[in-house]
Design a protein around this motif. Sequence first.
Motif, PDB file in Angstrom:
ATOM      1  N   ILE A 164       0.227  44.345  15.160  1.00  0.00           N
ATOM      2  CA  ILE A 164      -0.122  42.936  15.021  1.00  0.00           C
ATOM      3  C   ILE A 164      -0.493  42.682  13.574  1.00  0.00           C
ATOM      4  O   ILE A 164      -1.459  43.260  13.058  1.00  0.00           O
ATOM      5  CB  ILE A 164      -1.287  42.543  15.948  1.00  0.00           C
ATOM      6  CG1 ILE A 164      -0.900  42.772  17.411  1.00  0.00           C
ATOM      7  CG2 ILE A 164      -1.684  41.086  15.731  1.00  0.00           C
ATOM      8  CD1 ILE A 164      -2.008  42.452  18.388  1.00  0.00           C
ATOM      9  N   ARG A 165       0.322  41.871  12.906  1.00  0.00           N
ATOM     10  CA  ARG A 165       0.081  41.491  11.508  1.00  0.00           C
ATOM     11  C   ARG A 165      -0.107  42.704  10.609  1.00  0.00           C
ATOM     12  O   ARG A 165      -1.010  42.766   9.786  1.00  0.00           O
ATOM     13  CB  ARG A 165      -1.137  40.560  11.415  1.00  0.00           C
ATOM     14  CG  ARG A 165      -0.900  39.234  12.127  1.00  0.00           C
ATOM     15  CD  ARG A 165      -2.154  38.438  12.272  1.00  0.00           C
ATOM     16  NE  ARG A 165      -1.884  37.165  12.963  1.00  0.00           N
ATOM     17  CZ  ARG A 165      -2.826  36.346  13.426  1.00  0.00           C
ATOM     18  NH1 ARG A 165      -4.090  36.646  13.256  1.00  0.00           N
ATOM     19  NH2 ARG A 165      -2.512  35.225  14.040  1.00  0.00           N
ATOM     20  N   GLY A 166       0.757  43.701  10.824  1.00  0.00           N
ATOM     21  CA  GLY A 166       0.781  44.870   9.953  1.00  0.00           C
ATOM     22  C   GLY A 166      -0.159  45.983  10.333  1.00  0.00           C
ATOM     23  O   GLY A 166      -0.144  47.035   9.688  1.00  0.00           O
ATOM     24  N   LEU A 167      -0.985  45.804  11.347  1.00  0.00           N
ATOM     25  CA  LEU A 167      -1.930  46.836  11.764  1.00  0.00           C
ATOM     26  C   LEU A 167      -1.540  47.363  13.139  1.00  0.00           C
ATOM     27  O   LEU A 167      -1.120  46.600  14.012  1.00  0.00           O
ATOM     28  CB  LEU A 167      -3.361  46.289  11.793  1.00  0.00           C
ATOM     29  CG  LEU A 167      -3.949  45.849  10.457  1.00  0.00           C
ATOM     30  CD1 LEU A 167      -5.334  45.255  10.668  1.00  0.00           C
ATOM     31  CD2 LEU A 167      -4.009  47.011   9.472  1.00  0.00           C
ATOM     32  N   GLY A 168      -1.696  48.670  13.335  1.00  0.00           N
ATOM     33  CA  GLY A 168      -1.349  49.271  14.618  1.00  0.00           C
ATOM     34  C   GLY A 168      -2.179  50.508  14.891  1.00  0.00           C
ATOM     35  O   GLY A 168      -3.258  50.695  14.320  1.00  0.00           O
ATOM     36  N   TYR A 169      -1.676  51.363  15.762  1.00  0.00           N
ATOM     37  CA  TYR A 169      -2.345  52.594  16.158  1.00  0.00           C
ATOM     38  C   TYR A 169      -3.754  52.290  16.659  1.00  0.00           C
ATOM     39  O   TYR A 169      -3.936  51.492  17.564  1.00  0.00           O
ATOM     40  CB  TYR A 169      -2.335  53.612  15.009  1.00  0.00           C
ATOM     41  CG  TYR A 169      -0.952  54.132  14.707  1.00  0.00           C
ATOM     42  CD1 TYR A 169      -0.452  55.231  15.392  1.00  0.00           C
ATOM     43  CD2 TYR A 169      -0.143  53.502  13.769  1.00  0.00           C
ATOM     44  CE1 TYR A 169       0.827  55.715  15.130  1.00  0.00           C
ATOM     45  CE2 TYR A 169       1.135  53.975  13.494  1.00  0.00           C
ATOM     46  CZ  TYR A 169       1.612  55.082  14.183  1.00  0.00           C
ATOM     47  OH  TYR A 169       2.876  55.525  13.931  1.00  0.00           O
ATOM     48  N   ASN A 170      -4.799  52.890  16.055  1.00  0.00           N
ATOM     49  CA  ASN A 170      -6.154  52.666  16.541  1.00  0.00           C
ATOM     50  C   ASN A 170      -6.768  51.381  15.994  1.00  0.00           C
ATOM     51  O   ASN A 170      -7.979  51.193  16.067  1.00  0.00           O
ATOM     52  CB  ASN A 170      -7.056  53.854  16.178  1.00  0.00           C
ATOM     53  CG  ASN A 170      -7.125  54.105  14.690  1.00  0.00           C
ATOM     54  OD1 ASN A 170      -6.277  53.648  13.939  1.00  0.00           O
ATOM     55  ND2 ASN A 170      -8.131  54.855  14.267  1.00  0.00           N
ATOM     56  N   ARG A 171      -5.947  50.487  15.472  1.00  0.00           N
ATOM     57  CA  ARG A 171      -6.413  49.156  15.070  1.00  0.00           C
ATOM     58  C   ARG A 171      -5.973  48.087  16.061  1.00  0.00           C
ATOM     59  O   ARG A 171      -6.363  46.928  15.943  1.00  0.00           O
ATOM     60  CB  ARG A 171      -5.897  48.801  13.664  1.00  0.00           C
ATOM     61  CG  ARG A 171      -6.453  49.676  12.566  1.00  0.00           C
ATOM     62  CD  ARG A 171      -7.959  49.511  12.444  1.00  0.00           C
ATOM     63  NE  ARG A 171      -8.502  50.327  11.351  1.00  0.00           N
ATOM     64  CZ  ARG A 171      -9.050  51.511  11.506  1.00  0.00           C
ATOM     65  NH1 ARG A 171      -9.105  52.045  12.735  1.00  0.00           N
ATOM     66  NH2 ARG A 171      -9.529  52.184  10.499  1.00  0.00           N
ATOM     67  N   VAL A 172      -5.140  48.472  17.023  1.00  0.00           N
ATOM     68  CA  VAL A 172      -4.714  47.573  18.096  1.00  0.00           C
ATOM     69  C   VAL A 172      -5.107  48.218  19.419  1.00  0.00           C
ATOM     70  O   VAL A 172      -4.695  49.344  19.713  1.00  0.00           O
ATOM     71  CB  VAL A 172      -3.196  47.301  18.055  1.00  0.00           C
ATOM     72  CG1 VAL A 172      -2.770  46.459  19.251  1.00  0.00           C
ATOM     73  CG2 VAL A 172      -2.824  46.599  16.755  1.00  0.00           C
ATOM     74  N   LEU A 173      -5.894  47.509  20.195  1.00  0.00           N
ATOM     75  CA  LEU A 173      -6.338  48.028  21.480  1.00  0.00           C
ATOM     76  C   LEU A 173      -5.319  47.679  22.550  1.00  0.00           C
ATOM     77  O   LEU A 173      -4.963  46.508  22.712  1.00  0.00           O
ATOM     78  CB  LEU A 173      -7.708  47.452  21.851  1.00  0.00           C
ATOM     79  CG  LEU A 173      -8.265  47.857  23.216  1.00  0.00           C
ATOM     80  CD1 LEU A 173      -8.446  49.360  23.298  1.00  0.00           C
ATOM     81  CD2 LEU A 173      -9.572  47.141  23.494  1.00  0.00           C
ATOM     82  N   THR A 174      -4.845  48.687  23.268  1.00  0.00           N
ATOM     83  CA  THR A 174      -3.911  48.492  24.374  1.00  0.00           C
ATOM     84  C   THR A 174      -4.626  48.806  25.681  1.00  0.00           C
ATOM     85  O   THR A 174      -5.235  49.870  25.806  1.00  0.00           O
ATOM     86  CB  THR A 174      -2.684  49.391  24.226  1.00  0.00           C
ATOM     87  OG1 THR A 174      -2.077  49.161  22.949  1.00  0.00           O
ATOM     88  CG2 THR A 174      -1.672  49.100  25.313  1.00  0.00           C
ATOM     89  N   MET A 175      -4.549  47.873  26.628  1.00  0.00           N
ATOM     90  CA  MET A 175      -5.227  48.040  27.908  1.00  0.00           C
ATOM     91  C   MET A 175      -4.238  47.809  29.047  1.00  0.00           C
ATOM     92  O   MET A 175      -3.298  47.021  28.918  1.00  0.00           O
ATOM     93  CB  MET A 175      -6.403  47.064  28.036  1.00  0.00           C
ATOM     94  CG  MET A 175      -7.488  47.252  27.008  1.00  0.00           C
ATOM     95  SD  MET A 175      -8.999  46.336  27.428  1.00  0.00           S
ATOM     96  CE  MET A 175      -8.363  44.672  27.486  1.00  0.00           C
ATOM     97  N   PHE A 176      -4.487  48.497  30.148  1.00  0.00           N
ATOM     98  CA  PHE A 176      -3.732  48.292  31.376  1.00  0.00           C
ATOM     99  C   PHE A 176      -4.708  47.864  32.460  1.00  0.00           C
ATOM    100  O   PHE A 176      -5.552  48.649  32.889  1.00  0.00           O
ATOM    101  CB  PHE A 176      -2.989  49.566  31.791  1.00  0.00           C
ATOM    102  CG  PHE A 176      -2.245  49.448  33.096  1.00  0.00           C
ATOM    103  CD1 PHE A 176      -1.109  48.663  33.179  1.00  0.00           C
ATOM    104  CD2 PHE A 176      -2.688  50.092  34.227  1.00  0.00           C
ATOM    105  CE1 PHE A 176      -0.421  48.534  34.370  1.00  0.00           C
ATOM    106  CE2 PHE A 176      -2.010  49.983  35.429  1.00  0.00           C
ATOM    107  CZ  PHE A 176      -0.869  49.190  35.497  1.00  0.00           C
TER     108      PHE A 176
END
Length: 308
Positions: A164-176
């Motif tokens: 998201i806007r150039g940030l990923g990995y542990n900077r984007v929280l993914t939840m199920f």
Amino acid sequence: MKQYLTFFLLLLTLPTLAQTSALRGRVLDQKGQPVPFANVGLPALQQGAAADENGRFTVADLPAGPQQVQVSAVGYTTANQTVTLPLAQPLTVRLQSTESTLGEVVVTGVSRSTEIRRSPVPIAALTGREIRLNANGNAIDAAARGVPGLAAVTTGPNISKPFIRGLGYNRVLTMFNGLRQEGQQWGDEHGIEVDGYGLDRVEVVKGPSSLLYGSDAVAGVVNLLPALPTGPNGELHGEALAEYQSVNGLVGNSLAFNYQKNGFQTSLRGSHRLARDYRNAVDGLVYNTGFRELNLTGMVGVRKEWGR
């Protein structure tokens, strides 16, 4: 002499006492049932009172003469009525029920729902039907195709990570379904461990959300919501899905059953996807691009109104 003076003062106060009265009555609906805790007010006098649990109310110290009475309650149309005080008998006010239309609401994995129009952060949603219409290798690819501002970095046909806007990995929280999916954050060869066939909705919160989700939601949140059992009570429902992609010969199949009755819900889904190594015009056969995916998920729960 004192007796005459007392009598004279009493005659002077009688007109004053006769100028005040009390408004008593009851608030009912169209079926004759009481409307509890309705608001009864006299706007011209800026006086009023709240009805009790039986719909009864009393407004004291009102001047005699015609007065405008306004009665309102949640879920009912406001009623206006003109009365002349004092009344010979208690006032009965009947309210007509009304339907309220709410705006669009996004149900998220946190402890409250978020209304899109009033949310301070941008929120985008993708339905399960839109996910299946987008040809994709996994759920993140499907979300990246349908949500502006969301991108995916892939290390293979079946491994994609949200950015998201150039940030990923542990900077984007993914939840199920509100549960953190942290296995994909650290390694390049670790994808989202979610069955794309069983998703009902994908919600993307773009922007810093650390206050609601934690310090690892600097760039945003991708919340994957599974499909819950639907349909009439006491009936077993099923769903069968099939998929084919000619680029890598991907064949996907998914079979699901769900059942609900009297608040009890249960569902079972099995999915399988198999793809071979694909070819391109420059390199020919691209090795290690094939994959096999097998998912088996189940759910048992109770859905009722608690505390009533």
